[in-house]
Design an enzyme around this catalytic site. Structure first.
Site, mmCIF file in Angstrom:
data_model
loop_
_atom_site.group_PDB
_atom_site.id
_atom_site.type_symbol
_atom_site.label_atom_id
_atom_site.label_comp_id
_atom_site.label_asym_id
_atom_site.label_seq_id
_atom_site.Cartn_x
_atom_site.Cartn_y
_atom_site.Cartn_z
ATOM 1 N N ASP A 129 0.857 -1.180 0.000
ATOM 2 C CA ASP A 129 0.000 0.000 0.000
ATOM 3 C C ASP A 129 0.899 1.238 0.000
ATOM 4 O OD1 ASP A 129 0.904 0.273 2.564
ATOM 5 O OD2 ASP A 129 -0.998 -0.209 3.516
ATOM 6 N N ASP A 153 -7.853 -7.402 0.162
ATOM 7 C CA ASP A 153 -6.954 -7.691 1.281
ATOM 8 C C ASP A 153 -7.682 -7.322 2.555
ATOM 9 O OD1 ASP A 153 -6.484 -4.642 0.860
ATOM 10 O OD2 ASP A 153 -5.630 -5.089 2.820
ATOM 11 N N CYS A 197 -12.311 -28.918 6.494
ATOM 12 C CA CYS A 197 -11.168 -28.031 6.227
ATOM 13 C C CYS A 197 -9.861 -28.816 6.288
ATOM 14 C CB CYS A 197 -11.153 -26.904 7.251
ATOM 15 S SG CYS A 197 -9.723 -25.810 7.095
ATOM 16 N N CYS A 233 -6.836 -27.645 6.876
ATOM 17 C CA CYS A 233 -5.737 -26.970 7.581
ATOM 18 C C CYS A 233 -5.300 -27.784 8.796
ATOM 19 C CB CYS A 233 -6.156 -25.557 7.991
ATOM 20 S SG CYS A 233 -7.020 -25.484 9.573
ATOM 21 N N CYS A 290 -7.683 -28.001 11.839
ATOM 22 C CA CYS A 290 -8.863 -28.864 11.705
ATOM 23 C C CYS A 290 -8.489 -30.329 11.539
ATOM 24 C CB CYS A 290 -9.717 -28.396 10.530
ATOM 25 S SG CYS A 290 -10.464 -26.775 10.817
ATOM 26 N N HIS A 310 -5.951 -21.548 10.020
ATOM 27 C CA HIS A 310 -7.302 -21.946 9.606
ATOM 28 C C HIS A 310 -8.013 -20.810 8.868
ATOM 29 C CE1 HIS A 310 -11.366 -23.413 9.503
ATOM 30 N NE2 HIS A 310 -11.714 -22.217 9.923
#
Lengths: 375, 375
Positions: free
Chosen positions: A92, A266, A304, A306, A309, A335
């Site tokens: 940015d 974002d 999920c 990840c 999980c 996650h």
């Protein structure tokens, strides 16, 4: 713009999917960019961020210029090497954060003079210094320096700010120059006023950018007002360039923005929430601090992939958050980023298949059902 | 003790290397056990802990009984499943931490009544409750419940405490019962008094344990005094059982203890230091907070295979620590655990090769040279 390009692959209604090509790799759109504020996506190793499916990170000019300093990052080989992330980085301009974080701000036509919130040192952010800092960082996608007024604000203030941002956009373009493989994005302002948004878009198109951001939203106006702007603002921007909605958002904000033609977003929400015990799931947000999870042997989200999980119970995640353990922040951040990237992948696939309406209906139905009942 | 065993493979002087067999996997000795206080090795995923070479973790009975509670952990399938670490776990008895952390302690022949430092709730730790809690956690190596007096203390206090600990050791043995695949270790006390250490060892041998710990050291007596005890105390314990030195220590403590016949150790130092910017390297301790690292493009330790050393500069680690970033704690914890495990692997290999003296000389020479000079 050599080495940088955008290819639209498919559309569904106003929604788009495609590829941004950069020398550092492809960015699949719609893309969600995890935020690496100070040279790190908080509580994540870069390989783990990549494993969630992220193609690009966002870095914050304001934070990095103050600590460790852009010149230092440049001497150390640039931000990619510094933070060990070799894929694309968007930075940015510092314009948003200098207004929200810095002390003793003084805004002028030249730019913003301010004191560091870390050590009180004096700095100037202007179109020219922002371009120089982003060049030193080695950013792949550079944002024009703009002013982002908080909403609500009166129309005169919104218009004056937008006009200033457009003059700064022209100076940013001049200062950026010609940097093959690096892109410069302009930022549309204009608050909730359609004619100011149109004037801003016209000014940006006249200058010419490699991509166009919609700024000045997600600053307190509410989702309905934001969607109101997104119903028309993307259409004011060139179709053949990426459209980036800055600082958005919650999962339903993301879906609503993609439906309205946004290509990039974002937000700190998945990472920040991960550090405070809030998880995002297909069934909506889940607060792991809540005692209802203390004895729950089930995973946060059984679908999920990840590590949080696959390896752990809700009871364990609850324990980590309650005990203030760093691993709680690590697992929930992972996650949440996985959830966001899987959502983006689902959106991209649905747009490519021309089934976005079905996807959105499924997204909303799963959330309407709410979290699983306690065991 | 079925399913649990200890095989000595080689000795070099008093130093030993071997294997502890358990149903959950082998533990190569001398072994360093990372500390997973509250069901997590702070700032590390279990797979990462394993990747450093750790064969076994330590869990803290005191912390886990208070939060999340041993019964809850048992309902959730035990500590291994809870924290996603399927290899061996040793749990301490709670005796050390109840004296250092709990409020309103009341020590009696029965045990220690105390208030939780978290919520003030009242609890009893005794040989019987400690055995029950460690059983509920599913610990592979259970520690007898003992009292550990701080040093310096007068001889009468040390002796009275040791005698109490030996009565508690016998009650721990009775309460533990017969649990195939699980081991119970006794803990020698006696401060810095050789005759009390001998009396304690005799009492423990008469009871009979699967392994023997040396307790009551690393509590303020200094390295010379500790090594003084380690010059004779290990020899008082059965040769065919593992010898565990509790709560030790710095890298040079570890080396000195292994030279003196210690098989197992644990310490919070590598993990705790990792969270405050202190790194352990072959060249000694390095404080990453120090400004000398701010512009240093070199890795912390060019010979280390951990992610912190493979992917990042000292300048980046310095930045993370200065900025209070979680990734700094993650990377330095990983590095420190890697350093400790590599040190243990080096010690094991040297003992097996009969070259421990050379290894120690090399260890000391590398440290004597100090850290690399600034660039």
């Amino acid at each position: 713009m050599k080495g940088f390009g955008f290819r639209l692959a498919a559309t569904d209604g106003r929604a788009r999917t495609g590829i941004i090509d950069t020398p550092r790799g492809r960015i699949r759109t719609p893309a969600f960019m995890p935020v690496g504020t100070a040279g790190t996506v908080k509580a994540m190793l870069p390989d783990s961020v990549r494993a969630t499916g992220a193609d690009i990170l966002l870095g914050n000019t304001y934070h990095l210029m103050l600590r460790p300093g852009a010149e230092r990052v440049a001497r150390l080989g640039g931000l990619h090497r510094f933070m060990n992330w070799e894929r694309p980085i968007l930075t940015d301009s510092g314009g948003f954060q200098v207004m929200s974080l810095a002390a003793l701000r003084k805004l002028s036509e030249q730019g913003v003079r301010f004191s560091s919130h870390i050590d009180g040192s004096r700095h100037l952010l202007s179109p020219e210094t922002s371009m120089e800092i982003q060049r030193l960082l080695g950013s792949d996608i550079v944002m024009a320096f703009d002013e982002c007024p908080a909403l609500p604000a009166d129309r005169a203030a919104i218009e004056a700010s937008m006009r200033l941002s457009m003059r700064w956009a022209a100076r940013s373009r001049d200062a950026f120059g010609d940097r093959p493989g690096h892109a410069l994005f302009g930022i549309q302002q204009g608050g909730l006023e359609p004619d100011l948004r149109a004037a801003s878009a016209e000014a940006l198109r006249a200058i010419g950018f490699d991509g166009y951001a919609i700024g000045g939203l997600a600053v307190g106006e509410g989702q309905a007002a934001m969607f109101g702007v997104l119903d028309y603002a993307p259409g004011m921007l060139p179709e053949d360039r990426p459209r980036y909605l800055m600082g958005v958002g919650k999962p339903d904000d993301i879906v609503g923005a993609v439906v309205r033609g946004i290509d990039m977003m974002d937000c700190v929400l998945p990472t920040r929430s991960g550090r405070t015990g809030q998880a995002f799931t297909r069934r909506g947000a889940v607060n792991l601090k809540n005692a209802r999870h203390a004895d729950d042997p089930r995973p946060l989200d059984e679908g999920c992939p990840c590590p949080a999980c696959r390896g752990y119970s809700r009871a364990y995640l609850h324990h980590l958050i309650r005990a203030g353990e760093i691993l709680g922040a690590m697992l929930l951040t992972w996650h949440n980023l996985q959830y966001y990237q899987d959502l983006m992948a689902g959106l991209r696939g649905a747009i490519a298949a021309g089934r976005l309406a079905d996807f959105v209906a499924g997204f909303e139905a799963a959330r309407a059902g709410g979290d699983i009942a306690p065991p």
